[in-house]
Design a protein around this motif. Structure first.
Motif, PDB file in Angstrom:
ATOM      1  N   ASP A  62      35.941  40.487  39.887  1.00 20.06           N
ATOM      2  CA  ASP A  62      36.399  39.494  40.856  1.00 20.06           C
ATOM      3  C   ASP A  62      36.128  40.038  42.260  1.00 20.06           C
ATOM      4  O   ASP A  62      37.007  40.037  43.120  1.00 20.06           O
ATOM      5  N   TYR A  65      38.691  42.361  43.827  1.00 27.74           N
ATOM      6  CA  TYR A  65      40.119  42.030  43.667  1.00 27.74           C
ATOM      7  C   TYR A  65      40.590  42.420  42.256  1.00 27.74           C
ATOM      8  O   TYR A  65      41.615  41.945  41.774  1.00 27.74           O
ATOM      9  N   VAL A 102      46.270  44.870  46.466  1.00 27.16           N
ATOM     10  CA  VAL A 102      46.250  43.911  45.356  1.00 27.16           C
ATOM     11  C   VAL A 102      47.315  44.333  44.333  1.00 27.16           C
ATOM     12  O   VAL A 102      47.007  45.026  43.352  1.00 27.16           O
ATOM     13  N   HIS A 105      48.033  42.461  40.090  1.00 24.62           N
ATOM     14  CA  HIS A 105      47.306  42.845  38.886  1.00 24.62           C
ATOM     15  C   HIS A 105      46.429  44.042  39.199  1.00 24.62           C
ATOM     16  O   HIS A 105      46.079  44.274  40.355  1.00 24.62           O
ATOM     17  N   PHE A 145      41.727  30.860  37.237  1.00 26.11           N
ATOM     18  CA  PHE A 145      40.275  30.693  37.109  1.00 26.11           C
ATOM     19  C   PHE A 145      39.883  29.839  35.904  1.00 26.11           C
ATOM     20  O   PHE A 145      38.706  29.710  35.591  1.00 26.11           O
ATOM     21  N   PHE A 163      44.819  35.684  36.600  1.00 28.54           N
ATOM     22  CA  PHE A 163      43.458  35.488  37.114  1.00 28.54           C
ATOM     23  C   PHE A 163      42.489  35.787  35.973  1.00 28.54           C
ATOM     24  O   PHE A 163      42.698  35.340  34.853  1.00 28.54           O
ATOM     25  N   GLN A 167      41.890  41.150  34.800  1.00 33.37           N
ATOM     26  CA  GLN A 167      42.904  41.391  35.833  1.00 33.37           C
ATOM     27  C   GLN A 167      44.318  41.252  35.243  1.00 33.37           C
ATOM     28  O   GLN A 167      45.037  40.284  35.541  1.00 33.37           O
ATOM     29  N   ASP A 199      47.634  40.627  48.630  1.00 31.24           N
ATOM     30  CA  ASP A 199      47.021  39.629  47.759  1.00 31.24           C
ATOM     31  C   ASP A 199      48.074  38.987  46.844  1.00 31.24           C
ATOM     32  O   ASP A 199      48.911  39.700  46.266  1.00 31.24           O
ATOM     33  N   VAL A 200      48.009  37.679  46.679  1.00 30.31           N
ATOM     34  CA  VAL A 200      48.903  36.958  45.759  1.00 30.31           C
ATOM     35  C   VAL A 200      50.363  37.390  45.942  1.00 30.31           C
ATOM     36  O   VAL A 200      51.066  37.673  44.972  1.00 30.31           O
ATOM     37  N   GLU A 261      49.481  36.875  51.605  1.00 25.37           N
ATOM     38  CA  GLU A 261      48.677  35.775  51.088  1.00 25.37           C
ATOM     39  C   GLU A 261      49.572  35.056  50.085  1.00 25.37           C
ATOM     40  O   GLU A 261      49.696  35.464  48.932  1.00 25.37           O
ATOM     41  N   HIS A 322      37.294  33.973  52.377  1.00 24.49           N
ATOM     42  CA  HIS A 322      36.336  34.183  51.285  1.00 24.49           C
ATOM     43  C   HIS A 322      36.660  33.368  50.037  1.00 24.49           C
ATOM     44  O   HIS A 322      35.984  33.529  49.020  1.00 24.49           O
ATOM     45  N   ASP A 323      37.693  32.544  50.090  1.00 26.09           N
ATOM     46  CA  ASP A 323      38.102  31.753  48.922  1.00 26.09           C
ATOM     47  C   ASP A 323      37.875  30.257  49.090  1.00 26.09           C
ATOM     48  O   ASP A 323      38.113  29.500  48.148  1.00 26.09           O
ATOM     49  N   ARG A 409      33.329  30.363  44.511  1.00 29.55           N
ATOM     50  CA  ARG A 409      33.431  30.740  45.920  1.00 29.55           C
ATOM     51  C   ARG A 409      32.229  31.511  46.458  1.00 29.55           C
ATOM     52  O   ARG A 409      32.271  32.015  47.577  1.00 29.55           O
ATOM     53  N   ARG A 413      30.344  33.447  50.595  1.00 30.66           N
ATOM     54  CA  ARG A 413      30.315  34.917  50.568  1.00 30.66           C
ATOM     55  C   ARG A 413      28.924  35.494  50.790  1.00 30.66           C
ATOM     56  O   ARG A 413      28.677  36.673  50.537  1.00 30.66           O
TER      57      ARG A 413
HETATM   58  C1  NOJ Z   1      43.298  36.022  46.260  1.00 28.29           C
HETATM   59  C2  NOJ Z   1      41.997  36.562  46.735  1.00 28.29           C
HETATM   60  O1  NOJ Z   1      41.788  36.159  48.059  1.00 28.29           O
HETATM   61  C3  NOJ Z   1      40.950  36.057  45.779  1.00 28.29           C
HETATM   62  O2  NOJ Z   1      39.663  36.319  46.254  1.00 28.29           O
HETATM   63  C4  NOJ Z   1      41.197  36.666  44.426  1.00 28.29           C
HETATM   64  O3  NOJ Z   1      40.289  36.120  43.493  1.00 28.29           O
HETATM   65  C5  NOJ Z   1      42.611  36.399  43.949  1.00 28.29           C
HETATM   66  N1  NOJ Z   1      43.594  36.581  44.970  1.00 28.29           N
HETATM   67  C6  NOJ Z   1      42.968  37.322  42.810  1.00 28.29           C
HETATM   68  O4  NOJ Z   1      43.114  38.631  43.277  1.00 28.29           O
END
Ligand code: NOJ
Length: 533
Positions: A62, A65, A102, A105, A145, A163, A167, A199-200, A261, A322-323, A409, A413
């Motif tokens: 990923d 991530y 992160v 996970h 996903f 995810f 992960q 993250d998350v 995030e 980036h998402d 995405r 990128r």
């Molecule tokens: C949010 C991140 O911005 C994204 O790119 C990632 O796929 C997920 N969290 C899982 O870590």
């Protein structure tokens, strides 16, 4: 230099996506020395801080991530010495560095997960993750996903992965997990980083009973302000984790920050992440998602400011990352178009000229708002999404896991164009780029825009200078009657969403405009103007 511990309250923070910013060794993959070499560009642009997406050792299922070691640097990107040099050089230039953390996970290649697989059911190693017994998946949760959020191991147990299957979610009820992340924070703080993008942040704690949830578990799951949060997002227990992190950060000088995030709504609920003893900032995704209408923008601006003011936190603003589909392309679709999970050659294509025009107006509007703003690499060049990328290049796990229903995405990128006439547009020394760059990107290259009046790069650079000069990040919003207009200190900001040109008040002196005014000095459609009164 005098330390300003509150630098983040009005900071403009630039997101670097390490895979795609600058490649120093010609392998087609960006790297840390590449970033360090280009930092003067960010200094010249006028941002305050740089957030780096993950560069840690990772199998890259990923795009990083999926972290296999939280204390290292992936050889693709360099080594720890390169990270130290990057941090030192940024600080020399007066730029802060925020790294990505992160915690929801790990990668399935992390030593902990490998040990969990080896140790088997009932072991303390499995207690660091969320393993369950049963003939069927333990509940109906879906991966963000696509597909089930549970994967079976050869011994018959299931593990949770919100995810990708690579992960596995950590078990934040386990004190060992909590201790480990406190140590990881200290590891990077000791190396001098100025903060963490988390993250998350809304996902770490799950509902104790793993209650069934039939709605697809999109990361946006928490954005329905009407109902209770889904059992995997925005649970009350996350807050004590961030309180404990804040205590660690507060032991370091210079104002080290946490940025959430967290896909959480409404704004008042998101603001709970930035109460005085928790994080410093949270990304404002409702702002990113707002449609290009005066009503939608005014209401999200008001709600965001009110919610954050109530807890004493700065509001943040963001249009791209980036998402999501880059805003220069997103805004080239008709108003009302729903969120797109990527765009492929066979999909409806955006109106590129309209998208760029609106993107420039949207950015100028955003940079006039009080609080902290996030920029995503390449938006200062007016870069569009790659909307016709051949599918064979796609790497986003969402593409495969969704059964090719979502393009994913990758289109936002793509490696940056620096020099119009160089191989890989100057991304690196070779004609190599991990994702293909569109053949039309020479016109967006930095060297075609620097010093060129009216270019997007010059628009951003000038806006950032004026924002600082007029203290817009520390100001406030006072709405004006009539058109979409507000005052922030001595600056009047007008955006015209209507079909007819709008006149500025008598005596207004134009400071900056996202496009030229018309012959009568009026603001044309889809244009933002900053004027001094
Ligand atoms: C949010 C991140 O911005 C994204 O790119 C990632 O796929 C997920 N969290 C899982 O870590």
């Amino acid at each position: 230099m005098v330390q300003n511990d509150e630098w983040w309250r009005d900071a403009v923070i630039y997101q670097v996506y390490p895979r795609s910013f600058a490649d120093s060794d010609g392998d087609g993959m960006g790297d840390l020395p590449g970033i360090t070499g280009r930092l003067p560009h960010l200094r010249e642009l006028g941002v305050d801080a740089v957030w780096l997406s993950p560069f840690y050792p990772s199998p890259q299922h990923d795009a990083g991530y999926d972290v296999a070691d939280y204390r290292g640097v992936d050889p693709r990107f360099g080594d720890l010495g390169d990270a130290d040099k990057l941090i030192a050089e940024a600080h020399n230039l007066g730029l802060k560095i925020i790294v990505d953390l992160v915690p929801n996970h790990t990668s399935s290649e992390h030593a902990w997960f490998q040990a969990a697989l080896a140790a088997g059911p009932g072991s303390p190693e499995r207690e660091r993750y969320i393993f369950r017994d049963g003939d069927e998946p333990p509940n109906s949760w879906q991966s963000v996903f696509g597909g089930s959020a549970w994967e079976r191991t050869p011994d018959g147990q299931w593990y949770l992965h919100l995810f990708d299957v690579s992960q596995p979610d950590l078990n934040w009820d386990n004190p060992e997990v909590r201790e480990e992340f406190l140590a990881v924070l200290r590891f990077w703080l000791d190396r001098g980083v100025d903060g963490f993008r988390v993250d998350v942040a809304h996902g770490l704690v799950k509902d104790k009973n793993l209650t069934d949830w039939t709605t697809a578990s999109t990361i946006l799951g928490g954005l329905d302000p009407a109902g209770p949060p889904p059992p995997m997002w925005d649970q009350e227990g996350v807050h004590e984790i961030y309180q404990s992190w804040r205590q660690v950060l507060d032991q370091y000088p210079g104002g080290r920050i946490l940025v959430a995030e967290a896909w959480v709504a409404p704004a008042s609920r998101l603001a709970r992440y930035v109460r005085p003893d928790e994080m410093h900032q949270a990304f404002n995704f409702p702002y990113l998602e707002a449609q290009w209408t005066p009503a939608a923008l005014r209401s999200v601006i008001d709600e965001s400011l009110a919610a954050n003011d109530a807890v004493g936190a700065p509001t943040t603003w963001v249009l791209s990352n980036h998402d999501v589909v880059r805003h220069a392309s997103r805004l080239g679709f008709p108003v009302g178009t729903p969120r797109m999970p990527g765009i492929g050659a066979g999909d409806p294509q955006p109106d590129a000229a309209l998208g760029l025009r609106r993107a420039r107006a949207a950015t100028l509007l955003m940079l006039a708002l009080p609080g902290s703003a996030y920029l995503y690499q390449g938006e200062e060049l007016g870069l569009p999404e790659h909307t016709t990328m051949p599918d064979e290049f796609r790497e986003d796990p969402a593409w495969e896991r969704s059964g090719h229903a979502e393009r994913g995405r990758d289109g936002c990128r793509v490696p940056l164009p620096w020099e119009a006439d160089a191989p890989s547009y100057g991304f690196g020394p070779a004609d190599a780029s991990w994702l293909p760059q569109p053949a039309t990107w020479a016109e967006f290259a930095l060297d075609r825009q620097q010093g060129v009046a009216g270019s997007t790069w010059e628009l951003y650079r000038t806006a950032l200078g004026l924002r600082r000069e007029h203290g817009l990040g520390r100001g406030g919003v006072t709405w004006q009657d009539g058109a979409f207009a507000f005052r922030n200190g001595d600056v009047l900001v007008v955006t015209n969403f209507g079909a007819d040109a709008v006149a500025l008040p008598a005596g207004a002196r134009v400071l900056l405009s996202s496009e030229p005014l018309d012959d009568d000095g009026r603001v044309p459609t889809d244009v933002t103007v900053w004027a001094a009164l």
